[in-house]
Every structure is written in C-alpha cells, then in structure tokens.
Design a protein around this motif. Structure first.
Motif, mmCIF file in Angstrom:
data_model
loop_
_atom_site.group_PDB
_atom_site.id
_atom_site.type_symbol
_atom_site.label_atom_id
_atom_site.label_comp_id
_atom_site.label_asym_id
_atom_site.label_seq_id
_atom_site.Cartn_x
_atom_site.Cartn_y
_atom_site.Cartn_z
ATOM 1 N N GLN A 107 0.942 -1.108 -0.144
ATOM 2 C CA GLN A 107 -0.264 0.056 0.093
ATOM 3 C C GLN A 107 0.960 1.455 -0.128
ATOM 4 O OE1 GLN A 107 -3.519 -0.676 -0.180
ATOM 5 N NE2 GLN A 107 -2.268 -2.427 -0.625
ATOM 6 N N GLU A 108 0.285 2.533 -0.096
ATOM 7 C CA GLU A 108 1.002 3.578 -0.151
ATOM 8 C C GLU A 108 1.447 3.934 1.188
ATOM 9 O OE1 GLU A 108 -1.317 6.693 -1.959
ATOM 10 O OE2 GLU A 108 -1.281 5.650 -4.150
ATOM 11 N N TRP A 138 -7.308 -5.618 8.359
ATOM 12 C CA TRP A 138 -7.256 -6.253 6.879
ATOM 13 C C TRP A 138 -7.488 -7.926 7.062
ATOM 14 C CZ3 TRP A 138 -6.361 -4.008 2.095
ATOM 15 C CH2 TRP A 138 -6.000 -2.804 1.917
ATOM 16 N N TYR A 170 -9.610 -5.569 -0.334
ATOM 17 C CA TYR A 170 -10.423 -4.340 -0.122
ATOM 18 C C TYR A 170 -11.892 -4.258 0.259
ATOM 19 C CZ TYR A 170 -5.935 -2.937 -2.340
ATOM 20 O OH TYR A 170 -4.537 -2.768 -2.668
#
Length: 348
Positions: A107-108, A138, A170
């Motif tokens: 992820q960022e 998650w 997601y």
C-alpha cells in the motif's frame, strides 16, 4: 527454578536480530513468525524443537524492488501461514509465507506496527501508522486476484474480463481514522472483544485513549491522558471485567471502559517502556513490559505488583513480547535490538 530463568535463545543463521514477530499455532505447534530485517526474507522458529527456517518473499511493489519488514503480523489460513507487514519505506503488504507469493501488494506510505487481532472466530491484521492518524484492519484470508498482479491496474475499465468477479481484500478493509499510533511496536494498538463486540484500543486522533467499536463505527469509551502519555496498549480480563492496559514512559495503568477512569499508575523499573503484552496465566491476569534498556518486567494485574525480579537478559531495546503456552508451561517470548530471541520461564 529461578523466577527469571532463561530457557532458550536463538536466531536464524546469518541474522543478528528479529525486529518484530507474531505467534501462530500450526499443526498443534507453537510457531514464532518474524522478520530478520533482511531484504525479502521472513523466518519461523519452532521453540519446542529449536528449529529455525527462512523464507524468501516476492517483491510486493514493482516500483520498489526491496522489502522493508520492521512490523510483522501472522495468521493461519487453510493450514498455511499468511504474514502481513511493512516498514518505514514500505507500505503494508501480505504474503503466503511458504510460497513467498504476494497476497496483497504494498500500500502507499509506510507501516509502523502490525499485529494479529483475534475477534472470536475471525482474525484480522491490525496495522498502525506512526506519526499520522488512522489504523486499518485487513482480512488475511482474502488475497488479491492473481490477475491484478499479472495484468496491471485492477481499476482499468478497458482491461479484458478474465472470469467471475473474485473477492478482494479491499472489500472487507476497515479504516479507523479516529485512532492514532504513537510507537512502532506491535502494541501501538490492541484489539479484542469487549462485551462480545470487536474493539480496537489506541490513542485518540485528538488526544486521550479510545476504545473503538469496529462494527458500530464509534468509540465505546474515551480516557483522558495520563501524566506520561500512553503509547502501548493491551486488553486483559481482571476480576471478570475487560480492562484496558496502557503503558508509556515508566508508567503502567489499568483503565475501566465502563467508567472511562484510570487506576493509579504503577511505576515500571528500567528505562522508558518500548512494548507491552497482556494475558492470563494460571488464571492470573498479567502484563509484561519491555523497556529501551532491555529490562523485561512481569506484572500481576489483579494484585498490582511485580512478579519476581525484572529480567535483565537483553542488551538493547526490547522490540516485541508475547505470553504463550509451550508444552503445557507458560513462557514469555521476547526480541530485542541486536540480540537473540529469548524464551523465558514465566515467574511463579
């Protein structure tokens, strides 16, 4: 036996420390899953047989051809170990440990802390971000469809259809923006059940400490700050009630979510606290603190006292702590800076 007996210690070959670890049970055996802080590597330790194994991981981000795993959480999915984590230079990602295959691309941003959160019959990986607000949950049982990695952008509407729509990590991602982590230890946030409801405990975005109801998306309890700001958290059952365990500086405190009040803090020997864990041993609620100078202390939460003497076996900052059962005996597992993983006999 001494009240602070070191039973065994070790490291995988050619490694000088384990920066973070989690525990899983696989085929009935307790397994330590950790990061040796080497590119594209994770490791396991079977303490009952004193066996180490290392696993090579695929790169989780094609734009960053390295891994930076200083925070690691682990869970078992269909008899296989799934790990998730990241570091200052790598966003959260997940892998199938044995295969090394990426289950969730990086992820960022960076990752400060990761720990498994057990909510009764389901587990999540709880991810914190030091220096900014927000935590995430998650689901380790759901992987990105493989074609996302093979064919590029999953949001590309012009991409050819490859079959029925598959579940995505997601879909079940939970983001809690009202919480904030203030450390890089796995205890920067805690999770569990309170009155049967899944909750997360961490510092509040605007100060204090919040107990957050994951399903209702609101806080169930809000504590004010202590004289020494709590940075590490756990949940424990004390005298039949769920209590928040919080540590910061050299203070350890119990909070009652029903009243939003802290008990008088305990003063912890050694340097500032760097990590925390809590549990129940022989029916006794306990907490274990690790400090920057390597000191490990075990606490009886019901009697508000130190059990035995502080452990002094580590030479540097304690990174991680867990209480576990090994061959029907309670033990403490700890990792520290430039030091082997230690397994201690639990003090009586």
């Amino acid at each position: 036996m001494s009240t602070h007996s070191l039973l065994i210690s070790g490291l995988p070959p050619n490694c000088h420390e384990i920066v973070d670890f989690d525990l899983v049970t696989l085929d009935g055996r307790l397994i330590v899953v950790g990061s040796p802080r080497k590119d594209r590597l994770a490791c396991t330790w079977d303490p009952a047989r004193d066996r180490w194994a290392t696993f090579e991981l695929d790169v989780p981000d094609e734009n960053f051809p390295l891994t930076d795993l200083t925070a690691v959480g682990a869970a078992t999915v269909d008899g296989r170990i799934v790990i998730g984590g990241g570091g200052e230079h790598q966003g959260f990602a997940m892998w199938d440990l044995a295969a090394g295959r990426v289950r969730l691309g990086a992820q960022e941003g960076g990752t400060a802390s990761t720990v498994r959160a057990d909510f009764g019959d389901r587990s999540r990986l709880l991810v914190g971000f030091a220096g900014t607000w927000g935590v995430e949950l998650w689901d380790p049982s759901v992987a990105e469809p493989q074609d996302w990695h093979d064919d590029g952008d999953p949001d590309d509407e012009d991409a050819p259809a490859t079959g029925p729509e598959q579940p995505s990590p997601y879909d079940s991602l939970v983001s809690i923006e009202d919480l904030a982590c203030q450390s890089r230890a796995s205890s920067a946030a805690a999770a569990g059940l309170w009155a049967g409801r899944p909750v997360v405990v961490a510092g509040g975005r605007h100060g204090g400490v919040l107990v957050w109801d994951v399903e209702a998306e609101r806080h169930l309890a809000a504590f004010g700050d202590l004289d020494e700001t709590p940075t590490e958290f756990a949940l424990a059952t004390v005298e039949g009630r769920t209590r928040v365990v919080a540590a910061g500086g050299q203070s350890l405190a119990l909070g009652d979510p029903a009243s939003n009040e802290w008990d008088e803090p305990l003063t912890v020997p050694g340097d500032e606290i760097s990590c925390l864990t809590a549990g129940s041993v022989r029916g006794r609620p306990c907490a274990v603190t690790g400090a920057r100078d390597g000191t490990v202390c075990v606490w009886d939460l019901a009697e508000r006292r130190l059990l035995g003497r502080p452990f002094q076996g580590h030479r540097g900052r304690v990174f991680g702590l867990r209480v576990a059962g090994l061959d029907s005996r309670p033990v403490i597992i700890s990792s520290a800076h430039c030091d082997p993983v230690h397994l201690w006999d639990f003090p009586s």
